[in-house]
Write a protein that holds these residues in place. Structure first.
Motif, PDB file in Angstrom:
ATOM      1  N   ALA A   1     -36.430 -21.016  10.310  1.00 37.63           N
ATOM      2  CA  ALA A   1     -35.986 -19.913   9.449  1.00 37.63           C
ATOM      3  C   ALA A   1     -37.020 -18.793   9.405  1.00 37.63           C
ATOM      4  CB  ALA A   1     -35.696 -20.431   8.049  1.00 37.63           C
ATOM      5  N   TRP A   2     -38.310 -19.120   9.348  1.00 34.83           N
ATOM      6  CA  TRP A   2     -39.342 -18.091   9.287  1.00 34.83           C
ATOM      7  C   TRP A   2     -39.337 -17.245  10.560  1.00 34.83           C
ATOM      8  CZ3 TRP A   2     -43.087 -17.783  12.944  1.00 34.83           C
ATOM      9  CH2 TRP A   2     -43.336 -18.917  13.724  1.00 34.83           C
ATOM     10  N   ALA A   3     -39.107 -17.858  11.716  1.00 34.28           N
ATOM     11  CA  ALA A   3     -39.085 -17.115  12.979  1.00 34.28           C
ATOM     12  C   ALA A   3     -37.865 -16.201  13.029  1.00 34.28           C
ATOM     13  CB  ALA A   3     -39.090 -18.074  14.163  1.00 34.28           C
ATOM     14  N   ALA A   4     -36.736 -16.699  12.556  1.00 33.99           N
ATOM     15  CA  ALA A   4     -35.521 -15.880  12.522  1.00 33.99           C
ATOM     16  C   ALA A   4     -35.725 -14.655  11.630  1.00 33.99           C
ATOM     17  CB  ALA A   4     -34.342 -16.716  12.032  1.00 33.99           C
ATOM     18  N   ALA A   5     -36.339 -14.864  10.477  1.00 36.32           N
ATOM     19  CA  ALA A   5     -36.598 -13.754   9.558  1.00 36.32           C
ATOM     20  C   ALA A   5     -37.555 -12.738  10.172  1.00 36.32           C
ATOM     21  CB  ALA A   5     -37.149 -14.279   8.234  1.00 36.32           C
ATOM     22  N   MET A   6     -38.582 -13.224  10.880  1.00 35.17           N
ATOM     23  CA  MET A   6     -39.550 -12.319  11.524  1.00 35.17           C
ATOM     24  C   MET A   6     -38.885 -11.482  12.619  1.00 35.17           C
ATOM     25  SD  MET A   6     -42.366 -12.383  10.090  1.00 35.17           S
ATOM     26  CE  MET A   6     -43.652 -13.268   9.305  1.00 35.17           C
ATOM     27  N   ILE A   7     -38.025 -12.105  13.399  1.00 33.01           N
ATOM     28  CA  ILE A   7     -37.331 -11.370  14.467  1.00 33.01           C
ATOM     29  C   ILE A   7     -36.445 -10.282  13.869  1.00 33.01           C
ATOM     30  CG2 ILE A   7     -35.561 -11.573  16.261  1.00 33.01           C
ATOM     31  CD1 ILE A   7     -36.774 -14.357  16.885  1.00 33.01           C
ATOM     32  N   VAL A   8     -35.672 -10.616  12.863  1.00 31.67           N
ATOM     33  CA  VAL A   8     -34.794  -9.627  12.224  1.00 31.67           C
ATOM     34  C   VAL A   8     -35.630  -8.513  11.597  1.00 31.67           C
ATOM     35  CG1 VAL A   8     -33.119  -9.263  10.373  1.00 31.67           C
ATOM     36  CG2 VAL A   8     -32.884 -11.224  11.904  1.00 31.67           C
TER      37      VAL A   8
ATOM     38  N   GLY B   1     -24.501  -4.561   0.852  1.00 30.43           N
ATOM     39  CA  GLY B   1     -23.736  -5.149   1.953  1.00 30.43           C
ATOM     40  C   GLY B   1     -24.584  -5.309   3.198  1.00 30.43           C
ATOM     41  N   LEU B   2     -25.405  -4.297   3.472  1.00 29.72           N
ATOM     42  CA  LEU B   2     -26.310  -4.376   4.617  1.00 29.72           C
ATOM     43  C   LEU B   2     -27.308  -5.520   4.433  1.00 29.72           C
ATOM     44  CD1 LEU B   2     -27.259  -3.135   7.300  1.00 29.72           C
ATOM     45  CD2 LEU B   2     -28.733  -1.618   5.950  1.00 29.72           C
ATOM     46  N   GLY B   3     -27.798  -5.678   3.228  1.00 31.11           N
ATOM     47  CA  GLY B   3     -28.714  -6.788   2.943  1.00 31.11           C
ATOM     48  C   GLY B   3     -28.057  -8.133   3.196  1.00 31.11           C
ATOM     49  N   ALA B   4     -26.797  -8.255   2.778  1.00 34.00           N
ATOM     50  CA  ALA B   4     -26.079  -9.513   3.010  1.00 34.00           C
ATOM     51  C   ALA B   4     -25.854  -9.742   4.503  1.00 34.00           C
ATOM     52  CB  ALA B   4     -24.736  -9.494   2.269  1.00 34.00           C
ATOM     53  N   LEU B   5     -25.563  -8.675   5.227  1.00 30.38           N
ATOM     54  CA  LEU B   5     -25.368  -8.784   6.676  1.00 30.38           C
ATOM     55  C   LEU B   5     -26.662  -9.212   7.365  1.00 30.38           C
ATOM     56  CD1 LEU B   5     -23.326  -8.317   8.989  1.00 30.38           C
ATOM     57  CD2 LEU B   5     -24.206  -5.977   9.127  1.00 30.38           C
ATOM     58  N   ILE B   6     -27.755  -8.629   6.944  1.00 28.90           N
ATOM     59  CA  ILE B   6     -29.060  -9.006   7.509  1.00 28.90           C
ATOM     60  C   ILE B   6     -29.371 -10.465   7.201  1.00 28.90           C
ATOM     61  CG2 ILE B   6     -31.551  -8.593   7.319  1.00 28.90           C
ATOM     62  CD1 ILE B   6     -30.806  -5.579   6.941  1.00 28.90           C
ATOM     63  N   ALA B   7     -29.072 -10.887   5.982  1.00 25.42           N
ATOM     64  CA  ALA B   7     -29.286 -12.298   5.634  1.00 25.42           C
ATOM     65  C   ALA B   7     -28.424 -13.203   6.517  1.00 25.42           C
ATOM     66  CB  ALA B   7     -28.962 -12.530   4.158  1.00 25.42           C
ATOM     67  N   GLY B   8     -27.233 -12.735   6.838  1.00 24.85           N
ATOM     68  CA  GLY B   8     -26.366 -13.500   7.727  1.00 24.85           C
ATOM     69  C   GLY B   8     -26.956 -13.613   9.126  1.00 24.85           C
ATOM     70  N   PHE B   9     -27.537 -12.516   9.623  1.00 25.10           N
ATOM     71  CA  PHE B   9     -28.179 -12.582  10.934  1.00 25.10           C
ATOM     72  C   PHE B   9     -29.356 -13.557  10.925  1.00 25.10           C
ATOM     73  CE2 PHE B   9     -26.487  -8.162  11.908  1.00 25.10           C
ATOM     74  CZ  PHE B   9     -25.538  -8.630  12.812  1.00 25.10           C
ATOM     75  N   VAL B  10     -30.130 -13.523   9.854  1.00 25.41           N
ATOM     76  CA  VAL B  10     -31.259 -14.456   9.739  1.00 25.41           C
ATOM     77  C   VAL B  10     -30.736 -15.889   9.747  1.00 25.41           C
ATOM     78  CG1 VAL B  10     -33.104 -15.277   8.225  1.00 25.41           C
ATOM     79  CG2 VAL B  10     -32.780 -12.821   8.570  1.00 25.41           C
ATOM     80  N   ALA B  11     -29.676 -16.148   8.989  1.00 24.69           N
ATOM     81  CA  ALA B  11     -29.113 -17.504   8.930  1.00 24.69           C
ATOM     82  C   ALA B  11     -28.573 -17.931  10.290  1.00 24.69           C
ATOM     83  CB  ALA B  11     -28.012 -17.562   7.872  1.00 24.69           C
TER      84      ALA B  11
END
Length: 131
Positions: free
Chosen positions: A77-84, A59-69
């Motif tokens: 997308a790469w910058a969003a993933a790096m920030i998270v 669930g935490l992984g899905a939440l993190i993916a949601g923050f990245v999205a």
């Protein structure tokens, strides 16, 4: 209970010893049974908690993916993933430092206060014995 009048003392002591031993054995059997039941429940509870932890991790992984999205709506997308990822590593670092501090407070794993208390008790007994 039977009438024990006239029974020799040695026989009464023998009966007391046998009955006491039997009572202790029965209490030990009861304690073993109770511990076995509680151990089974604890194992089942621990496995359910482990399953809950794994599910929460997904669930935490899905939440993190949601923050990245969500961040990807404003950034590449790469910058969003790096920030998270950076925020997650920061949180992990803080947790690791706090955990290390707690472990340092817990070592060495011996009851130092209790040992000091026992030493003080022994010294007090010695002092009273010399009076």
């Amino acid at each position: 209970m039977s009438d024990l009048t006239g029974t020799p003392t040695t026989e009464l002591v023998k009966q007391l010893s046998e009955q006491s031993a039997q009572l202790v054995r029965e209490e030990l059997r009861l304690a073993q049974l109770e511990l076995r039941q509680k151990g089974g429940r604890a194992a089942k509870g621990a496995s359910l908690l482990g399953g809950a932890g794994v599910t929460a991790l997904y669930g935490l992984g899905a939440l993190i993916a949601g923050f990245v999205a969500l961040l990807a709506l404003a950034l590449p997308a790469w910058a969003a993933a790096m920030i998270v990822a950076a925020v997650l590593f920061l949180v992990a670092g803080v947790l690791a430092l706090r955990g290390k501090k707690q472990l340092e407070l817990a070592t060495p794993p011996k009851p130092e206060e209790a040992a000091e208390s026992v030493k003080a008790d022994v010294q007090e007994i010695k002092n009273r014995g010399h009076r």
